[in-house]
Design an enzyme around this catalytic site. Structure first.
Site, PDB file in Angstrom:
ATOM      1  N   GLY A   1       0.838  -1.200   0.000  1.00  0.00           N
ATOM      2  CA  GLY A   1       0.000   0.000   0.000  1.00  0.00           C
ATOM      3  C   GLY A   1       0.869   1.243   0.000  1.00  0.00           C
ATOM      4  O   GLY A   1       2.066   1.186   0.313  1.00  0.00           O
TER       5      GLY A   1
ATOM      6  N   LYS B   1     -10.741 -12.099 -15.815  1.00  0.00           N
ATOM      7  CA  LYS B   1     -10.945 -12.276 -17.256  1.00  0.00           C
ATOM      8  C   LYS B   1     -10.210 -13.498 -17.806  1.00  0.00           C
ATOM      9  O   LYS B   1     -10.774 -14.263 -18.590  1.00  0.00           O
ATOM     10  CB  LYS B   1     -10.461 -11.022 -17.997  1.00  0.00           C
ATOM     11  CG  LYS B   1     -10.874 -10.962 -19.464  1.00  0.00           C
ATOM     12  CD  LYS B   1     -12.307 -10.521 -19.574  1.00  0.00           C
ATOM     13  CE  LYS B   1     -12.699 -10.265 -21.008  1.00  0.00           C
ATOM     14  NZ  LYS B   1     -14.037  -9.655 -21.118  1.00  0.00           N
TER      15      LYS B   1
ATOM     16  N   CYS C   1       5.368  -6.161   1.469  1.00  0.00           N
ATOM     17  CA  CYS C   1       5.722  -4.739   1.488  1.00  0.00           C
ATOM     18  C   CYS C   1       5.052  -4.033   2.671  1.00  0.00           C
ATOM     19  O   CYS C   1       5.407  -4.270   3.815  1.00  0.00           O
ATOM     20  CB  CYS C   1       5.387  -4.100   0.145  1.00  0.00           C
ATOM     21  SG  CYS C   1       6.195  -2.498  -0.101  1.00  0.00           S
ATOM     22  N   TYR C   2       4.040  -3.178   2.427  1.00  0.00           N
ATOM     23  CA  TYR C   2       3.331  -2.537   3.543  1.00  0.00           C
ATOM     24  C   TYR C   2       2.756  -3.596   4.469  1.00  0.00           C
ATOM     25  O   TYR C   2       2.692  -3.410   5.692  1.00  0.00           O
ATOM     26  CB  TYR C   2       2.217  -1.644   3.009  1.00  0.00           C
ATOM     27  CG  TYR C   2       1.437  -0.911   4.097  1.00  0.00           C
ATOM     28  CD1 TYR C   2       1.820   0.351   4.525  1.00  0.00           C
ATOM     29  CD2 TYR C   2       0.330  -1.504   4.706  1.00  0.00           C
ATOM     30  CE1 TYR C   2       1.120   1.020   5.524  1.00  0.00           C
ATOM     31  CE2 TYR C   2      -0.372  -0.864   5.703  1.00  0.00           C
ATOM     32  CZ  TYR C   2       0.026   0.407   6.111  1.00  0.00           C
ATOM     33  OH  TYR C   2      -0.668   1.054   7.114  1.00  0.00           O
TER      34      TYR C   2
ATOM     35  N   GLY D   1     -22.652 -11.220 -26.859  1.00  0.00           N
ATOM     36  CA  GLY D   1     -21.740 -11.840 -27.817  1.00  0.00           C
ATOM     37  C   GLY D   1     -20.303 -11.733 -27.369  1.00  0.00           C
ATOM     38  O   GLY D   1     -19.403 -12.311 -27.979  1.00  0.00           O
ATOM     39  N   GLY D   2     -20.065 -10.985 -26.280  1.00  0.00           N
ATOM     40  CA  GLY D   2     -18.725 -10.893 -25.717  1.00  0.00           C
ATOM     41  C   GLY D   2     -18.397 -12.134 -24.911  1.00  0.00           C
ATOM     42  O   GLY D   2     -19.262 -12.982 -24.649  1.00  0.00           O
ATOM     43  N   VAL D   3     -17.149 -12.246 -24.483  1.00  0.00           N
ATOM     44  CA  VAL D   3     -16.690 -13.443 -23.777  1.00  0.00           C
ATOM     45  C   VAL D   3     -17.479 -13.674 -22.492  1.00  0.00           C
ATOM     46  O   VAL D   3     -17.937 -14.792 -22.216  1.00  0.00           O
ATOM     47  CB  VAL D   3     -15.184 -13.328 -23.438  1.00  0.00           C
ATOM     48  CG1 VAL D   3     -14.713 -14.583 -22.710  1.00  0.00           C
ATOM     49  CG2 VAL D   3     -14.373 -13.112 -24.690  1.00  0.00           C
ATOM     50  N   ASP D   4     -17.667 -12.624 -21.680  1.00  0.00           N
ATOM     51  CA  ASP D   4     -18.261 -12.782 -20.353  1.00  0.00           C
ATOM     52  C   ASP D   4     -19.697 -13.287 -20.407  1.00  0.00           C
ATOM     53  O   ASP D   4     -20.046 -14.282 -19.770  1.00  0.00           O
ATOM     54  CB  ASP D   4     -18.201 -11.453 -19.586  1.00  0.00           C
ATOM     55  CG  ASP D   4     -16.797 -10.877 -19.545  1.00  0.00           C
ATOM     56  OD1 ASP D   4     -15.841 -11.657 -19.692  1.00  0.00           O
ATOM     57  OD2 ASP D   4     -16.656  -9.650 -19.386  1.00  0.00           O
ATOM     58  N   SER D   5     -20.548 -12.598 -21.172  1.00  0.00           N
ATOM     59  CA  SER D   5     -21.951 -13.014 -21.227  1.00  0.00           C
ATOM     60  C   SER D   5     -22.092 -14.350 -21.946  1.00  0.00           C
ATOM     61  O   SER D   5     -22.980 -15.146 -21.628  1.00  0.00           O
ATOM     62  CB  SER D   5     -22.810 -11.943 -21.911  1.00  0.00           C
ATOM     63  OG  SER D   5     -22.449 -11.767 -23.271  1.00  0.00           O
TER      64      SER D   5
ATOM     65  N   HIS E   1       8.120  -7.397  -3.804  1.00  0.00           N
ATOM     66  CA  HIS E   1       6.827  -7.761  -4.402  1.00  0.00           C
ATOM     67  C   HIS E   1       6.960  -9.050  -5.220  1.00  0.00           C
ATOM     68  O   HIS E   1       7.353  -9.021  -6.388  1.00  0.00           O
ATOM     69  CB  HIS E   1       6.316  -6.625  -5.298  1.00  0.00           C
ATOM     70  CG  HIS E   1       5.828  -5.439  -4.539  1.00  0.00           C
ATOM     71  ND1 HIS E   1       4.538  -5.318  -4.071  1.00  0.00           N
ATOM     72  CD2 HIS E   1       6.477  -4.325  -4.125  1.00  0.00           C
ATOM     73  CE1 HIS E   1       4.403  -4.181  -3.420  1.00  0.00           C
ATOM     74  NE2 HIS E   1       5.571  -3.548  -3.438  1.00  0.00           N
TER      75      HIS E   1
ATOM     76  N   GLU F   1       4.600 -10.738  -6.432  1.00  0.00           N
ATOM     77  CA  GLU F   1       3.499 -10.862  -7.391  1.00  0.00           C
ATOM     78  C   GLU F   1       3.818 -10.291  -8.767  1.00  0.00           C
ATOM     79  O   GLU F   1       3.126 -10.601  -9.746  1.00  0.00           O
ATOM     80  CB  GLU F   1       2.227 -10.211  -6.836  1.00  0.00           C
ATOM     81  CG  GLU F   1       2.250  -8.691  -6.744  1.00  0.00           C
ATOM     82  CD  GLU F   1       2.841  -8.165  -5.448  1.00  0.00           C
ATOM     83  OE1 GLU F   1       2.527  -7.016  -5.079  1.00  0.00           O
ATOM     84  OE2 GLU F   1       3.636  -8.882  -4.810  1.00  0.00           O
TER      85      GLU F   1
END
Length: 513
Positions: free
Chosen positions: A55, A369, A82-83, A224-228, A169, A171
């Protein structure tokens, strides 16, 4: 609720979501919640481990974010980053202060002694630092595991209580063995197993959807997108014909989009798909509107009206399915307590008025995603759907700068098709986040067939990104850019110039509006 969960307490790090993703890449489920969460809230997840993020604050500052110290007495392993390590030291009786020299960028980590937390590490390793404070004195019962030239306590631990801290870090990709840190902590320290897979996710989700929906109908706005699309197929697996998908063709879609969606969902998956055409009413309301926020509001409100009208035809519907993802719903608070600025309004195609009283089913709200794409592959969606680039909810209207007309839509639609066709031939296409055409509100002089022309300009936007939070313009080979430009100018009537957008995000956004 997942059986084995790692709770990540967010102290405002720009890398907070990255930590959650790294844990999941180890096939362990994680949730990201605010540092201020109550002990009861944390316990409700039945955590098998806790990670404290970095942070921007100084732990000794008045009003700096501080979690409830009871987290260290829950009897589960804790990793402070870190923090998060500085807070661990502060909360357990150590001393944290300003570093004489800010440590930012690569640093050489030197291990003091071998410990299973650093299994697989050499005596010296490259890590990524980003801090102005440091732990000056370790808490009682802790040992120093590693140091750097600037920080004599770059990692510390109380092995008996399984509390660990790193100043660097792990990550970020710059820390060469960062994933090894997570694996050592999760597998060896916390005793977790890599059992969280998309196959297990599907099994659990189907059970949860069936338990929630019962014998009721579920309606879903399919873009028509990936998510829906992934949400639709998952819901179909769970409840079959009780799912009704509504696809609204508002006249702002890509060329052949409706035909493509119908082919995938009606013919291949045989899902109940209701196609509604609303081009005339949408373009009528957009006439003369050039402000991007007004465009978004108009398109969003028209979608809601059309969706509501179609939903009522289905009779008694109790549930609304949506493809909401985890980044959209993560509980997060600014470490400084201030609100985030609204850059632009996002249009959620599944949004409906409260008066409809529909209960939500959001099977993807725990996924990032990249995980949704993995889920799509597991559900056997075609690659052309799984790897589709993000497309804005308001469609081509926000890629037309200025007024939206049928004529300008046709120009952009044809240019966009060429961009997609040529980019899909590019060997590095899967590394591209988005590639699209933008129609500018200017005209330029040109010469075509020995005649003077005065026609529209198309901007080409191609970016690379991990999560759309930041993005860089793609260094696409010149021959591909040249082929796209040549085809657009020769094949799209009304365009005589193509330009390439070389802006990064920030300061620019990915979309132009």
């Amino acid at each position: 609720m997942q059986k084995d969960t790692v709770v990540i307490l967010d102290f405002g790090s720009q890398y907070n979501q990255l930590i959650a993703r790294r844990v999941r890449e180890c096939k362990v489920y994680s949730v990201l919640i605010p540092y201020s969460a109550s002990i009861e809230k944390i316990k409700s997840y039945n955590p098998k481990a806790i990670i404290l993020t970095g942070g921007p604050a100084s732990v000794s500052e008045k009003g700096s974010p501080k979690a409830n110290p009871e987290i260290f007495r829950l009897g589960v392993p804790v990793l402070g980053i870190c923090y998060g390590m500085q807070f661990t030291a502060y909360a357990l009786g150590g001393k944290v202060g300003k570093s004489k020299k800010r440590e930012y960028g690569y640093a050489e980590l030197i291990l003091n002694k071998k410990e299973r937390f650093f299994a697989g590490f050499q005596k010296k390793e490259k890590v990524w630092m980003s801090h102005g404070d440091k732990v000056q004195e370790k808490p009682k019962g802790f040992i120093i595991l590693a140091r750097t030239k600037n920080s004599h306590i770059a990692s510390m631990a109380d092995p008996k209580k399984k509390i660990y801290g790193v100043q660097f870090h792990p990550e970020v990709i710059h820390t060469q063995k960062g994933m090894q840190i997570f694996k050592n902590f999760l597998y060896d320290i916390a005793g977790l197993k890599p059992t969280w897979t998309m196959a297990s996710f599907i099994k659990n989700s189907i059970e949860e959807i069936r338990a929630k929906a019962g014998r009721e109908k579920v309606v879903l706005g399919l873009s028509g997108g990936v998510d829906s699309s992934v949400a639709a197929v998952l819901l179909d697996r769970a409840i079959g014909s009780r799912l009704h998908c509504i696809f609204v063709d508002n006249g702002l879609l890509r060329k052949y989009e409706r035909e493509y969606v119908e082919g995938v969902f009606k013919k291949h998956f045989r899902i109940n798909l209701h196609v509604v055409k609303s081009e005339k009413r949408v373009l009528g309301r957009l006439k003369g509107v050039s402000d991007p926020e007004r465009k978004r509001r108009i398109i969003g409100s028209e979608f809601i009206r059309v969706f509501e009208e179609e939903s009522k035809k289905l009779g008694n519907v109790k549930f609304l399915g949506q493809g909401t993802l985890y980044p959209d719903v993560i509980e997060s608070v600014s470490a400084k307590g201030g609100p985030s600025a609204t850059i632009k309004t996002h249009h959620n195609v599944g949004g409906l008025p409260k008066k409809m009283n529909l209960k939500l089913i959001e099977p993807l709200r725990g996924l990032f995603k990249d995980e949704v794409r993995l889920l799509g592959k597991e559900l056997r969606l075609p690659d052309s759907m799984v790897y589709r680039q993000p497309f804005p909810g308001p469609g081509l209207a926000v890629r037309i700068i200025g007024n939206v007309t049928k004529e300008r839509l046709e120009i952009l639609r044809n240019a966009d098709l060429i961009v997609q066709e040529e980019m899909e031939k590019y060997a590095g296409y899967k590394n591209i986040w988005q590639s699209f055409a933008v129609l500018l509100p200017v005209k330029s002089v040109g010469v075509m067939g020995d005649k003077r022309t005065y026609e529209s300009v198309v901007a080409l936007r191609v970016v690379t990104s991990q999560d759309a939070m930041t993005a860089d313009w793609a260094k696409v080979p010149y021959e591909i850019l040249g082929r796209i430009s040549n085809r657009i100018i020769n094949e799209v009537k009304g365009v005589n110039r193509v330009v390439y957008d070389i802006s990064s995000k920030p300061p620019a956004t990915i979309e132009w509006e």
